[in-house]
Design an enzyme around this catalytic site. Sequence first.
Site, mmCIF file in Angstrom:
data_model
loop_
_atom_site.group_PDB
_atom_site.id
_atom_site.type_symbol
_atom_site.label_atom_id
_atom_site.label_comp_id
_atom_site.label_asym_id
_atom_site.label_seq_id
_atom_site.Cartn_x
_atom_site.Cartn_y
_atom_site.Cartn_z
ATOM 1 N N GLU A 154 13.821 29.417 116.622
ATOM 2 C CA GLU A 154 12.941 30.508 116.160
ATOM 3 C C GLU A 154 13.504 31.882 116.511
ATOM 4 O O GLU A 154 12.802 32.736 117.069
ATOM 5 C CB GLU A 154 11.528 30.333 116.731
ATOM 6 N N GLU A 160 9.597 21.420 113.462
ATOM 7 C CA GLU A 160 8.327 21.570 114.191
ATOM 8 C C GLU A 160 7.209 21.604 113.156
ATOM 9 O O GLU A 160 7.197 22.486 112.286
ATOM 10 C CB GLU A 160 8.274 22.855 115.024
HETATM 11 O O1 AHR Z 1 5.824 23.760 119.971
HETATM 12 C C1 AHR Z 1 5.378 24.878 120.684
HETATM 13 C C2 AHR Z 1 6.190 26.132 120.368
HETATM 14 O O2 AHR Z 1 5.993 26.473 119.024
HETATM 15 C C3 AHR Z 1 7.684 26.000 120.488
HETATM 16 O O3 AHR Z 1 8.140 26.226 121.775
HETATM 17 C C4 AHR Z 1 8.187 27.086 119.566
HETATM 18 O O4 AHR Z 1 9.428 26.770 119.000
HETATM 19 C C5 AHR Z 1 7.086 27.221 118.552
HETATM 20 O O5 AHR Z 1 6.699 28.530 118.381
#
Ligand code: AHR
Length: 498
Positions: free
Chosen positions: A175, A293
């Site tokens: 990110e 994610e």
């Molecule tokens: O999964 C929780 C957080 O969400 C992670 O650390 C980050 O990559 C995202 O913003």
Amino acid sequence: MAETQAKLFIEKEFAVAQADKRLFSSFLEHLGRAVYTGIYEPGHPLADEDGFRTDVIQLVRELGISHVRYPGGNFLSGYNWRDGIGPKAERPTRLDLAWNTIETNQFGIDEFCDWARKSGTSVMGAVNMGTGTPKEAGELLEYCNYPGGTYLSDLRIKNGHRDPHNIKLWCVGNEMDGSWQICHLDADDYGKKALETAKIMKWIDPEVELVVSGSSNTSQPTYPQWDRVVLEHTYEKADYISLHTYYENKGNDLDFLASFVDMDHFIHTIVSTCDYVKAVKRSRKKMMLSFDEWNVWYQQKQTPHGWVEAPPILEDHYSVLDALVFAGMGMTLLNHADRVRIACFAQLVNVIAPIFTEKGGRVIRQAIYYPFQLLSKYGSRGTVLKPVTVAPKTETRHGETPLLHTSVVYDGEEKMVTLFLLNLQQEDMPVELSLRSFGKVSMSERLCMTNPDLNLENTFDHPDQTAPISQPCEKGLFEECTVSLPKTSWSVLRFHVE
Ligand code: AHR
């Protein structure tokens, strides 16, 4: 008034892609109790000789996970991997600036690779592009994958791992478009750094596949220019670009159930961006997507804590409704199997996770456990098909939304057709199924997840109350049949081709 009848025409030649097992991957970060008292708890009655909780390993195995992404997440951008290797007594305790906690470093890359092996999963590694340098990324790769005879590979051997870890899939940062990221960069700076890192990593191990950091959500002001610029720098070295997204219920259940529509738009946009850069570069290479994610996450519910070790943060409890939303998202990923080749639901244990532990005590499955398990079990082998779905539609905050969301996978070896069906409407939905192209079929299994109380959750005292239930199958051999899907439900229907 919307029509409630739906039709599904399933044609075995309408193939999207071969199902990729890596679509059923997960993510584990040094965050809250994911590692400490999640997967690793020396002294727990069920811990093995390495301190790994065997009750958790058992549930991870039953989930059917391909890869687990590690060690982060936001944590990654401040992490020095060398802190987590060597004798445990000598490892430094540090402040983790990503989550404002204390990191003891009692668990690191060597322990994670051991745990992954015991859990029947593969490792998706990640290199720090925040405080980390391209050189340090290369050194981590050398430590993990080089057989021996160099300082770093011999250090791994000295630390008890003669065989290389052979991690072949790596994220280049996390990110990096986010201002919350430790040492966040703009797209040009990240693109250049990622390219130099990728060159070093592929020189060390030409077999590695690399995921560059894409937009962390569609609300980012830089979306999707970020992705374009990053790809313009890295196109020939990167193998995948990452996407992340989380949804929560903001008060309207139908909007929430329609989250998959937004995810679908996101995927289309990034595919278009990749293909635009491909055209600009006159490249023959098709960039693939890593949705590394995704989940339901109630981001407003964060609990404050001080500088402590492994506090209980981001410990969402999932309801049946959350599980239906999760299922819809998993189906959308499957439907894009031609471009989304990797997907990691986030995260695996305790932190926004399907597996939930008590420190020193029990473990339970959360409601989102079941859709993942079934999608992985029946969706990871064979061919993803594109059915023609005729269903009522409605407007939600994500735009036009079908009230029936469908995914179909055909496993030619087992001669099994599996249908995943999400009924979004608040009344039962009769669905006419046409499976004519397969000849005669019989229904072999029918499972359904729903509940009159969509807010129902599993608890330590009632650990299975959200589980899918078996429903009676249609009898006999047929080419067509009509099934009635319960209101607001997720169903898995399996047919044997005779
Ligand atoms: O999964 C929780 C957080 O969400 C992670 O650390 C980050 O990559 C995202 O913003």
